[in-house]
Design a protein around this motif. Structure first.
Motif, PDB file in Angstrom:
ATOM      1  N   ALA A   1       0.213   8.021 -19.088  1.00 59.38           N
ATOM      2  CA  ALA A   1       0.385   9.472 -18.912  1.00 59.38           C
ATOM      3  C   ALA A   1      -0.293   9.920 -17.627  1.00 59.38           C
ATOM      4  N   TYR A   2       0.485  10.260 -16.617  1.00 63.62           N
ATOM      5  CA  TYR A   2      -0.028  10.953 -15.438  1.00 63.62           C
ATOM      6  C   TYR A   2      -0.023  12.438 -15.769  1.00 63.62           C
ATOM      7  N   PRO A   3      -0.713  13.254 -14.948  1.00 63.09           N
ATOM      8  CA  PRO A   3      -0.793  14.677 -15.297  1.00 63.09           C
ATOM      9  C   PRO A   3       0.567  15.353 -15.431  1.00 63.09           C
ATOM     10  N   ASP A   4       1.538  14.962 -14.623  1.00 63.15           N
ATOM     11  CA  ASP A   4       2.810  15.692 -14.625  1.00 63.15           C
ATOM     12  C   ASP A   4       4.005  14.894 -15.122  1.00 63.15           C
ATOM     13  N   PHE A   5       3.799  13.652 -15.506  1.00 65.13           N
ATOM     14  CA  PHE A   5       4.890  12.879 -16.111  1.00 65.13           C
ATOM     15  C   PHE A   5       4.298  11.697 -16.861  1.00 65.13           C
ATOM     16  N   HIS A   6       5.114  11.104 -17.733  1.00 64.88           N
ATOM     17  CA  HIS A   6       4.687   9.878 -18.419  1.00 64.88           C
ATOM     18  C   HIS A   6       5.468   8.721 -17.819  1.00 64.88           C
TER      19      HIS A   6
ATOM     20  N   TRP B   1      -2.827   0.200  -3.953  1.00 61.44           N
ATOM     21  CA  TRP B   1      -1.971  -0.991  -3.843  1.00 61.44           C
ATOM     22  C   TRP B   1      -1.112  -1.099  -5.092  1.00 61.44           C
ATOM     23  N   GLU B   2       0.197  -1.264  -4.905  1.00 65.27           N
ATOM     24  CA  GLU B   2       1.123  -1.271  -6.039  1.00 65.27           C
ATOM     25  C   GLU B   2       2.071  -2.463  -5.936  1.00 65.27           C
ATOM     26  N   PHE B   3       2.752  -2.719  -7.035  1.00 64.50           N
ATOM     27  CA  PHE B   3       3.813  -3.718  -7.033  1.00 64.50           C
ATOM     28  C   PHE B   3       5.074  -3.092  -6.452  1.00 64.50           C
ATOM     29  N   PRO B   4       5.851  -3.862  -5.707  1.00 62.89           N
ATOM     30  CA  PRO B   4       7.105  -3.314  -5.178  1.00 62.89           C
ATOM     31  C   PRO B   4       7.998  -2.823  -6.319  1.00 62.89           C
ATOM     32  N   GLY B   5       8.766  -1.804  -6.032  1.00 57.29           N
ATOM     33  CA  GLY B   5       9.673  -1.271  -7.046  1.00 57.29           C
ATOM     34  C   GLY B   5       9.939   0.192  -6.787  1.00 57.29           C
ATOM     35  N   GLY B   6      10.463   0.879  -7.793  1.00 61.96           N
ATOM     36  CA  GLY B   6      10.737   2.307  -7.624  1.00 61.96           C
ATOM     37  C   GLY B   6      11.453   2.878  -8.822  1.00 61.96           C
ATOM     38  N   LYS B   7      11.847   4.129  -8.677  1.00 62.74           N
ATOM     39  CA  LYS B   7      12.468   4.848  -9.787  1.00 62.74           C
ATOM     40  C   LYS B   7      13.872   4.316 -10.068  1.00 62.74           C
ATOM     41  N   VAL B   8      14.206   4.211 -11.341  1.00 58.00           N
ATOM     42  CA  VAL B   8      15.566   3.838 -11.731  1.00 58.00           C
ATOM     43  C   VAL B   8      16.453   5.069 -11.545  1.00 58.00           C
TER      44      VAL B   8
ATOM     45  N   GLU C   1       0.840  -1.202   0.000  1.00 58.60           N
ATOM     46  CA  GLU C   1       0.000   0.000   0.000  1.00 58.60           C
ATOM     47  C   GLU C   1       0.873   1.249   0.000  1.00 58.60           C
ATOM     48  N   ARG C   2       0.572   2.179  -0.905  1.00 60.59           N
ATOM     49  CA  ARG C   2       1.341   3.426  -0.924  1.00 60.59           C
ATOM     50  C   ARG C   2       1.014   4.242   0.312  1.00 60.59           C
ATOM     51  N   PRO C   3       2.048   4.707   1.006  1.00 62.03           N
ATOM     52  CA  PRO C   3       1.835   5.381   2.288  1.00 62.03           C
ATOM     53  C   PRO C   3       1.126   6.728   2.156  1.00 62.03           C
TER      54      PRO C   3
ATOM     55  N   MET D   1      -5.754   0.109  -7.407  1.00 60.71           N
ATOM     56  CA  MET D   1      -4.347   0.201  -7.824  1.00 60.71           C
ATOM     57  C   MET D   1      -4.164   1.485  -8.635  1.00 60.71           C
ATOM     58  N   PRO D   2      -2.917   1.939  -8.812  1.00 59.48           N
ATOM     59  CA  PRO D   2      -2.695   3.109  -9.666  1.00 59.48           C
ATOM     60  C   PRO D   2      -3.225   2.838 -11.071  1.00 59.48           C
ATOM     61  N   PRO D   3      -3.697   3.871 -11.769  1.00 58.74           N
ATOM     62  CA  PRO D   3      -4.282   3.642 -13.095  1.00 58.74           C
ATOM     63  C   PRO D   3      -3.318   2.988 -14.079  1.00 58.74           C
ATOM     64  N   ALA D   4      -2.044   3.223 -13.918  1.00 59.34           N
ATOM     65  CA  ALA D   4      -1.060   2.623 -14.829  1.00 59.34           C
ATOM     66  C   ALA D   4      -1.043   1.102 -14.718  1.00 59.34           C
ATOM     67  N   ASP D   5      -1.495   0.566 -13.570  1.00 64.75           N
ATOM     68  CA  ASP D   5      -1.342  -0.864 -13.311  1.00 64.75           C
ATOM     69  C   ASP D   5      -2.454  -1.718 -13.922  1.00 64.75           C
ATOM     70  N   ALA D   6      -3.599  -1.116 -14.220  1.00 67.06           N
ATOM     71  CA  ALA D   6      -4.742  -1.915 -14.684  1.00 67.06           C
ATOM     72  C   ALA D   6      -4.395  -2.791 -15.901  1.00 67.06           C
TER      73      ALA D   6
ATOM     74  N   GLY E   1       0.402  10.560   2.381  1.00 64.18           N
ATOM     75  CA  GLY E   1       1.276  11.702   2.136  1.00 64.18           C
ATOM     76  C   GLY E   1       1.970  11.643   0.795  1.00 64.18           C
ATOM     77  N   LYS E   2       2.034  10.443   0.167  1.00 71.74           N
ATOM     78  CA  LYS E   2       2.670  10.331  -1.151  1.00 71.74           C
ATOM     79  C   LYS E   2       1.608  10.454  -2.231  1.00 71.74           C
ATOM     80  N   GLN E   3       2.065  10.738  -3.444  1.00 71.81           N
ATOM     81  CA  GLN E   3       1.170  10.682  -4.590  1.00 71.81           C
ATOM     82  C   GLN E   3       0.548   9.279  -4.653  1.00 71.81           C
ATOM     83  N   LEU E   4      -0.704   9.184  -5.001  1.00 72.21           N
ATOM     84  CA  LEU E   4      -1.424   7.902  -5.139  1.00 72.21           C
ATOM     85  C   LEU E   4      -1.506   7.138  -3.808  1.00 72.21           C
TER      86      LEU E   4
HETATM   87  N1  LIG Z   1       6.556   0.909  -7.395  1.00 72.12           N
HETATM   88  C1  LIG Z   1       5.481   1.153  -8.143  1.00 72.12           C
HETATM   89  N2  LIG Z   1       5.250   2.411  -8.611  1.00 72.12           N
HETATM   90  C2  LIG Z   1       4.149   2.591  -9.339  1.00 72.12           C
HETATM   91  C3  LIG Z   1       3.264   1.531  -9.652  1.00 72.12           C
HETATM   92  N3  LIG Z   1       2.264   2.013 -10.423  1.00 72.12           N
HETATM   93  C4  LIG Z   1       2.473   3.343 -10.596  1.00 72.12           C
HETATM   94  O1  LIG Z   1       1.767   4.119 -11.224  1.00 72.12           O
HETATM   95  N4  LIG Z   1       3.629   3.698  -9.927  1.00 72.12           N
HETATM   96  C5  LIG Z   1       4.142   5.061  -9.901  1.00 72.12           C
HETATM   97  C6  LIG Z   1       3.910   5.740  -8.560  1.00 72.12           C
HETATM   98  C7  LIG Z   1       5.064   6.721  -8.507  1.00 72.12           C
HETATM   99  O2  LIG Z   1       4.706   7.881  -9.227  1.00 72.12           O
HETATM  100  C8  LIG Z   1       6.163   5.987  -9.249  1.00 72.12           C
HETATM  101  C9  LIG Z   1       7.051   5.196  -8.312  1.00 72.12           C
HETATM  102  O3  LIG Z   1       7.885   6.040  -7.713  1.00 72.12           O
HETATM  103  P1  LIG Z   1       8.515   5.709  -6.299  1.00 72.12           P
HETATM  104  O4  LIG Z   1       7.670   4.741  -5.563  1.00 72.12           O
HETATM  105  O5  LIG Z   1       9.946   5.433  -6.467  1.00 72.12           O
HETATM  106  O6  LIG Z   1       8.466   7.102  -5.689  1.00 72.12           O
HETATM  107  P2  LIG Z   1       7.418   7.746  -4.713  1.00 72.12           P
HETATM  108  O7  LIG Z   1       6.266   8.343  -5.480  1.00 72.12           O
HETATM  109  O8  LIG Z   1       7.071   6.755  -3.681  1.00 72.12           O
HETATM  110  O9  LIG Z   1       8.228   8.935  -4.143  1.00 72.12           O
HETATM  111  P3  LIG Z   1       9.710   9.048  -3.608  1.00 72.12           P
HETATM  112  O10 LIG Z   1      10.344   7.703  -3.549  1.00 72.12           O
HETATM  113  O11 LIG Z   1      10.337   9.964  -4.613  1.00 72.12           O
HETATM  114  O12 LIG Z   1       9.509   9.651  -2.269  1.00 72.12           O
HETATM  115  O13 LIG Z   1       5.526   5.063 -10.115  1.00 72.12           O
HETATM  116  C10 LIG Z   1       3.537   0.226  -9.158  1.00 72.12           C
HETATM  117  O14 LIG Z   1       2.795  -0.755  -9.374  1.00 72.12           O
HETATM  118  N5  LIG Z   1       4.669   0.098  -8.403  1.00 72.12           N
END
Ligand SMILES: Nc1nc2c([nH]c(=O)n2[C@H]2C[C@H](O)[C@@H](COP(=O)(O)OP(=O)(O)OP(=O)(O)O)O2)c(=O)[nH]1
Length: 146
Positions: free
Chosen positions: A88-93, A45-52, A34-36, A129-134, A38-41
């Protein structure tokens, strides 16, 4: 020079590369987190991972994120590419490769206090889940549902 007839094209959206993984347990369930607040989205519920991060390969990112978020160790050959999201999210793709992983060392636990759930792929359809995940869900159903 005359003014253009139409409004200028909108600035192209920034491309964000995020890598995600479906961890699959022996019963064919996948882990979502679950995305915590205070964060976007938040709350989705999302898959584990993060930004490259700069200088990382996507597989290195996943190995790092899985250690940080879930306290598990994954070997690179255990990460199998499945499909990707392009949304496409509002502020990034978002461009997000989705890997599948069935082998890891340790027990996934919420290292960052996030809620975790193991769910059947079909049950992902009922989860917020986030719209990108559907569009990813049918690939997991095809792969994992008997
Ligand atoms: N990990 C993950 N991210 C997803 C999924 N679907 C989806 O739209 N996202 C988006 C949400 C965020 O905009 C981005 C993931 O970024 P992130 O998790 O590294 O960053 P974050 O927004 O939590 O912020 P931060 O780490 O910079 O504090 O990708 C998903 O299934 N898993």
């Amino acid at each position: 020079m005359s003014a253009p007839d139409s409004a200028p094209a909108a600035a192209p959206l920034r491309l964000l590369l995020v890598v995600a993984v479906a961890l699959v347990d022996v019963d064919g369930r996948v882990l979502v987190s679950e995305r915590p607040a205070g964060k976007q989205l938040a709350g989705l519920w999302e898959f584990p991972g993060g930004k490259v991060e700069p200088g990382e390969r996507p597989e290195q990112t996943l190995i790092r994120e899985l250690a940080e978020e879930l306290g598990i160790r994954v070997e690179e050959p255990c990460l199998a590419p499945l499909t990707f999201a392009s949304h496409a999210y509002p502020d990034f793709h978002l461009l997000m490769p989705l890997y599948v992983c069935r082998r890891w060392t340790g027990t996934p636990r919420p290292m960052e206090g996030q809620a975790l759930r193991w769910v059947r792929p079909k049950a992902l359809r009922d989860l917020a889940m986030p719209p990108a995940d559907a569009p990813l869900i049918p690939f997991l159903i095809d792969l994992l549902e008997v």
